[in-house]
Motif scaffolding. Structure first.
Motif, PDB file in Angstrom:
ATOM      1  N   LYS A 242      10.502-101.887  14.146  1.00 35.72           N
ATOM      2  CA  LYS A 242      10.216-103.096  14.904  1.00 35.72           C
ATOM      3  C   LYS A 242      11.322-103.270  15.934  1.00 35.72           C
ATOM      4  CE  LYS A 242       7.466-105.730  11.548  1.00 35.72           C
ATOM      5  NZ  LYS A 242       7.321-107.024  10.830  1.00 35.72           N
TER       6      LYS A 242
ATOM      7  N   GLU B 172       8.240-108.192  20.108  1.00 32.66           N
ATOM      8  CA  GLU B 172       8.160-107.291  18.953  1.00 32.66           C
ATOM      9  C   GLU B 172       7.225-106.128  19.247  1.00 32.66           C
ATOM     10  OE1 GLU B 172       8.085-108.565  14.572  1.00 32.66           O
ATOM     11  OE2 GLU B 172       6.001-107.949  14.921  1.00 32.66           O
ATOM     12  N   LEU B 173       7.765-104.937  19.226  1.00 27.46           N
ATOM     13  CA  LEU B 173       6.988-103.705  19.330  1.00 27.46           C
ATOM     14  C   LEU B 173       7.060-103.012  17.977  1.00 27.46           C
ATOM     15  CD1 LEU B 173       5.491-101.409  20.859  1.00 27.46           C
ATOM     16  CD2 LEU B 173       7.746-100.530  21.512  1.00 27.46           C
ATOM     17  N   VAL B 174       5.911-102.866  17.337  1.00 22.55           N
ATOM     18  CA  VAL B 174       5.829-102.161  16.056  1.00 22.55           C
ATOM     19  C   VAL B 174       5.347-100.749  16.352  1.00 22.55           C
ATOM     20  CG1 VAL B 174       4.862-102.161  13.729  1.00 22.55           C
ATOM     21  CG2 VAL B 174       5.262-104.334  14.904  1.00 22.55           C
ATOM     22  N   CYS B 175       6.146 -99.746  15.995  1.00 27.60           N
ATOM     23  CA  CYS B 175       5.874 -98.392  16.476  1.00 27.60           C
ATOM     24  C   CYS B 175       6.635 -97.360  15.649  1.00 27.60           C
ATOM     25  CB  CYS B 175       6.308 -98.282  17.937  1.00 27.60           C
ATOM     26  SG  CYS B 175       8.066 -98.673  18.172  1.00 27.60           S
TER      27      CYS B 175
ATOM     28  N   ALA C  16       2.402 -96.667  19.058  1.00 26.08           N
ATOM     29  CA  ALA C  16       2.499 -98.122  18.971  1.00 26.08           C
ATOM     30  C   ALA C  16       1.394 -98.676  18.072  1.00 26.08           C
ATOM     31  CB  ALA C  16       2.402 -98.737  20.363  1.00 26.08           C
ATOM     32  N   PHE C  17       1.778 -99.500  17.123  1.00 25.73           N
ATOM     33  CA  PHE C  17       0.822-100.154  16.235  1.00 25.73           C
ATOM     34  C   PHE C  17       0.500-101.563  16.720  1.00 25.73           C
ATOM     35  CE2 PHE C  17      -0.012-102.877  12.492  1.00 25.73           C
ATOM     36  CZ  PHE C  17      -1.195-102.295  12.063  1.00 25.73           C
ATOM     37  N   ARG C  18       1.503-102.251  17.249  1.00 18.63           N
ATOM     38  CA  ARG C  18       1.307-103.576  17.806  1.00 18.63           C
ATOM     39  C   ARG C  18       2.345-103.813  18.894  1.00 18.63           C
ATOM     40  NH1 ARG C  18       1.434-106.341  13.314  1.00 18.63           N
ATOM     41  NH2 ARG C  18       3.591-107.027  13.506  1.00 18.63           N
ATOM     42  N   PRO C  19       1.932-104.128  20.131  1.00 17.02           N
ATOM     43  CA  PRO C  19       0.562-104.146  20.647  1.00 17.02           C
ATOM     44  C   PRO C  19      -0.055-102.745  20.611  1.00 17.02           C
ATOM     45  CG  PRO C  19       2.087-105.217  22.180  1.00 17.02           C
ATOM     46  CD  PRO C  19       2.915-104.484  21.174  1.00 17.02           C
ATOM     47  N   ARG C  20      -1.245-102.631  20.051  1.00 16.68           N
ATOM     48  CA  ARG C  20      -1.811-101.317  19.738  1.00 16.68           C
ATOM     49  C   ARG C  20      -2.022-100.435  20.947  1.00 16.68           C
ATOM     50  NH1 ARG C  20      -4.024 -99.385  15.191  1.00 16.68           N
ATOM     51  NH2 ARG C  20      -3.996-101.436  14.211  1.00 16.68           N
ATOM     52  N   ARG C  21      -2.424-101.011  22.042  1.00 11.87           N
ATOM     53  CA  ARG C  21      -2.749-100.196  23.213  1.00 11.87           C
ATOM     54  C   ARG C  21      -1.592-100.091  24.214  1.00 11.87           C
ATOM     55  NH1 ARG C  21      -7.970 -98.818  23.087  1.00 11.87           N
ATOM     56  NH2 ARG C  21      -9.388-100.074  21.817  1.00 11.87           N
ATOM     57  N   TRP C  22      -0.447-100.648  23.880  1.00 15.87           N
ATOM     58  CA  TRP C  22       0.678-100.603  24.816  1.00 15.87           C
ATOM     59  C   TRP C  22       1.396 -99.272  24.713  1.00 15.87           C
ATOM     60  CZ3 TRP C  22       6.135-100.487  24.924  1.00 15.87           C
ATOM     61  CH2 TRP C  22       6.702-100.872  26.157  1.00 15.87           C
TER      62      TRP C  22
END
Length: 254
Positions: free
Chosen positions: A127, A140-143, A180-186
Motif C-alpha cells: 500500500k 492509497e495505491l494497492v499493488c 495495481a489492485f486499487r485503483p484497479r485500472r490505474w
C-alpha cells in the motif's frame, strides 16, 4: 572523433571473457582512467554497471553484446573497431537519484540509469501513498509495486509492467504501477523530468516493501524519494542508424 586508447571491460561470462582476450590482443587495453573510450562486453546489466562504475571519468561507453537482449548494446564484431567507434552516434542520458528511508532509521542513496522500483517483499500487496512535488496525488495505491523510469529505461522493467515507451530526448519520467489492485485500472502517469516523486509505504511492518535503483535491494523501506540527477550525464555510443532514439521508436512497432 578519434579513439586511440581503448579500455575493454567484460562481464564474467565465458563468451565475454574470450572476446576480451582477443580484442585486447588486437587493439591493446588500457586502464579506464587512461582511455579515450570504454568498450563494455556483456549484456545490458553489465553496461549499466560499467556506466555507474566509470561515472566520474566522463568517458563514453560503447557496448558490444555478449549477453542476451542487449538493448543498450551494439552488435559484436572484432574487425574495424576503431572505425566503428569514430562513426558512432552519441546518446546522453542522466540518471535518477533515489533516497530511501528504512524502518530501522537507516537511509540509503543510490543512482539509477533505468529506473527506481518499489516491490512488495511479503505475501500481501503493498500500500503506497504518492506525492509529486510535495502534493499528495494518490492517497492509497494497492499493488505489487511501482516504479519511476527514465526514457532510457522505459523499454526495460517499465515496459514489462505495461508502462509507456518514452522518446530519448523527452523531458519526461514514467510512473508505472505493477499489478495495481486499487485503483484497479490505474497504470501510472507521465511526469516532468523536474518532478520530485515520493512514495510513502503504508503499514510497512505488515506489508513490507523493498526499493531498488537499477539493482541492489533496500529492504523494509518506509519512504522513497526520486528525482532526476541532471548534473550527471552519461554518454553511450551506438552504431549509425542504431542509436537509442531509433531503438526506442522501433520497439513501439513490433
Amino acid at each position: 572523433m578519434s579513439f586511440e586508447k581503448i579500455c575493454f571491460l567484460a562481464s564474467g561470462a565465458e563468451v565475454a571473457q574470450s572476446a576480451l582476450t582477443r580484442l585486447a590482443s588486437a587493439y591493446g587495453n588500457v586502464p579506464p582512467e587512461e582511455s579515450d573510450v570504454i568498450v563494455a562486453l556483456g549484456g545490458d546489466g553489465f553496461v549499466l554497471s560499467t556506466l555507474h562504475a566509470t561515472q566520474k571519468l566522463s568517458r563514453p561507453v560503447y557496448g558490444m553484446n555478449r549477453g542476451t537482449v542487449g538493448f543498450l548494446m551494439n552488435t559484436f564484431g572484432e574487425n574495424r573497431l576503431r572505425e566503428r567507434l569514430a562513426a558512432a552516434e552519441t546518446a546522453e542520458i542522466s540518471p535518477l537519484r533515489m533516497k530511501a528511508w528504512q524502518i530501522d532509521g537507516e537511509t540509503t542513496e543510490a543512482l539509477a540509469i533505468n529506473e527506481v522500483s518499489l516491490l512488495r517483499s511479503g505475501p500481501q500487496a503493498a500500500k503506497l501513498r504518492i506525492f509529486v512535488d510535495g502534493k499528495e496525488r494518490m492517497r492509497e495505491l494497492v499493488c505489487d509495486g511501482a516504479l519511476v523510469s527514465t526514457p532510457a529505461g522505459s523499454t526495460a522493467y517499465n515496459y514489462s509492467a505495461h508502462g509507456p515507451i518514452l522518446p530519448i530526448g523527452a523531458d519526461i519520467l514514467a510512473l508505472t504501477a505493477m499489478a495495481a489492485f486499487r485503483p484497479r485500472r490505474w497504470r501510472g502517469a507521465l511526469l516532468p523530468k523536474s518532478a520530485l516523486v515520493r512514495f510513502d509505504v503504508l503499514d510497512p511492518v505488515k506489508r513490507p516493501v523493498s526499493a531498488s535503483a537499477d539493482s541492489g535491494d533496500v529492504r523494509d523501506v518506509t519512504s522513497v524519494e526520486i528525482r532526476s540527477a541532471n548534473e550527471i550525464v552519461h554518454r553511450i555510443l551506438f552504431d549509425p542508424g542504431h542509436g537509442l532514439e531509433e531503438r526506442l521508436l522501433r520497439e513501439q512497432f513490433v
